[in-house]
Design an enzyme around this catalytic site. Sequence first.
Site, mmCIF file in Angstrom:
data_model
loop_
_atom_site.group_PDB
_atom_site.id
_atom_site.type_symbol
_atom_site.label_atom_id
_atom_site.label_comp_id
_atom_site.label_asym_id
_atom_site.label_seq_id
_atom_site.Cartn_x
_atom_site.Cartn_y
_atom_site.Cartn_z
ATOM 1 N N ASP A 16 36.198 44.807 33.992
ATOM 2 C CA ASP A 16 36.360 46.192 34.453
ATOM 3 C C ASP A 16 35.053 46.970 34.299
ATOM 4 O O ASP A 16 34.287 46.730 33.362
ATOM 5 C CB ASP A 16 37.476 46.865 33.632
ATOM 6 C CG ASP A 16 38.026 48.100 34.326
ATOM 7 O OD1 ASP A 16 37.619 48.393 35.474
ATOM 8 O OD2 ASP A 16 38.866 48.785 33.717
ATOM 9 N N HIS A 33 29.833 44.944 41.853
ATOM 10 C CA HIS A 33 30.485 43.628 41.875
ATOM 11 C C HIS A 33 29.434 42.516 41.933
ATOM 12 O O HIS A 33 29.573 41.486 41.271
ATOM 13 C CB HIS A 33 31.434 43.512 43.068
ATOM 14 C CG HIS A 33 32.530 44.547 43.066
ATOM 15 N ND1 HIS A 33 33.238 44.865 41.929
ATOM 16 C CD2 HIS A 33 33.028 45.334 44.056
ATOM 17 C CE1 HIS A 33 34.129 45.817 42.226
ATOM 18 N NE2 HIS A 33 34.019 46.111 43.505
ATOM 19 N N LEU A 127 34.552 22.394 30.762
ATOM 20 C CA LEU A 127 35.180 23.719 30.724
ATOM 21 C C LEU A 127 35.914 23.963 32.037
ATOM 22 O O LEU A 127 35.452 23.545 33.095
ATOM 23 C CB LEU A 127 34.080 24.772 30.533
ATOM 24 C CG LEU A 127 34.501 26.234 30.405
ATOM 25 C CD1 LEU A 127 33.590 26.925 29.393
ATOM 26 C CD2 LEU A 127 34.398 26.978 31.725
#
Length: 237
Positions: A16, A33, A127
């Site tokens: 956020d 972004h 991962l």
Amino acid sequence: MSIAKPIPQHVAIIMDGNGRWAEQRGKERSEGHVAGVASIRASIRAAQRNGVRYVTFYAFSTENWGRPAAEVEALMELLCYSVINETPDLQRQGVRVRVIGERARFSEKVQGFLNRIEADTAAGETLTMVLALNYSSRDELRRAVQRLAREAAAGTLRPDEITEARIAAALDTADMPDPDLVIRTSGEQRLSNFLLWQSAYAEFYFPEVLWPDFTEEEFDRALEVYARRDRRFGRLK
Ligand code: FPP
């Protein structure tokens, strides 16, 4: 004697503050972004260095379709561009990418990119990077309940066979461990429809930094906060 520091197996992140980061600099929200992608990269590096096995990023919620069309379009472009750009590095690092959320709502082109990055990184074993896209927890539960109801209607599932494990297996996260740590940046302290079922016993951490300022050091700090928490899962210690 040194006691090993507990490391979360799964960290889930609500990214956020991109818009505020851009506005503070007099830039377009979409530039926030773009800057946020570097923080995704940093988090993956820090997660690998610390031995975290799963990192989930809330990249696009079912509610995000309500943003201005230009911002939605910019996010889709960024997603496609990032898939092309990041795949070689992710492969080199042994990272496997998985997508949760209902992808049918995305354009054919975007769906193609999502299928491609999952296929191209399927061999990654160090991962798992989970991208929550067109995701919300209630929508995921709705889809899971529909799936179970269809089995019940077809006579292949008895109502008393609907256990917690059966529900978990019908979710998008079926074979993933629950998040141990949920991070939301920018000082907001909300879950916003993210992994509600899966976060039943998660620890929460709400740093003030905006997502584009979330560095490897910030990720390390989150793990340190986590290591000091006393997790009891409803039991006494
Ligand atoms: C929240 O900030 C962030 C988002 C809605 C999008 C997050 C997406 C990325 C970081 C990059 C795209 C994803 C990939 C996988 C390439 P906000 O816009 O709500 O910030 P604000 O609260 O300050 O307005």
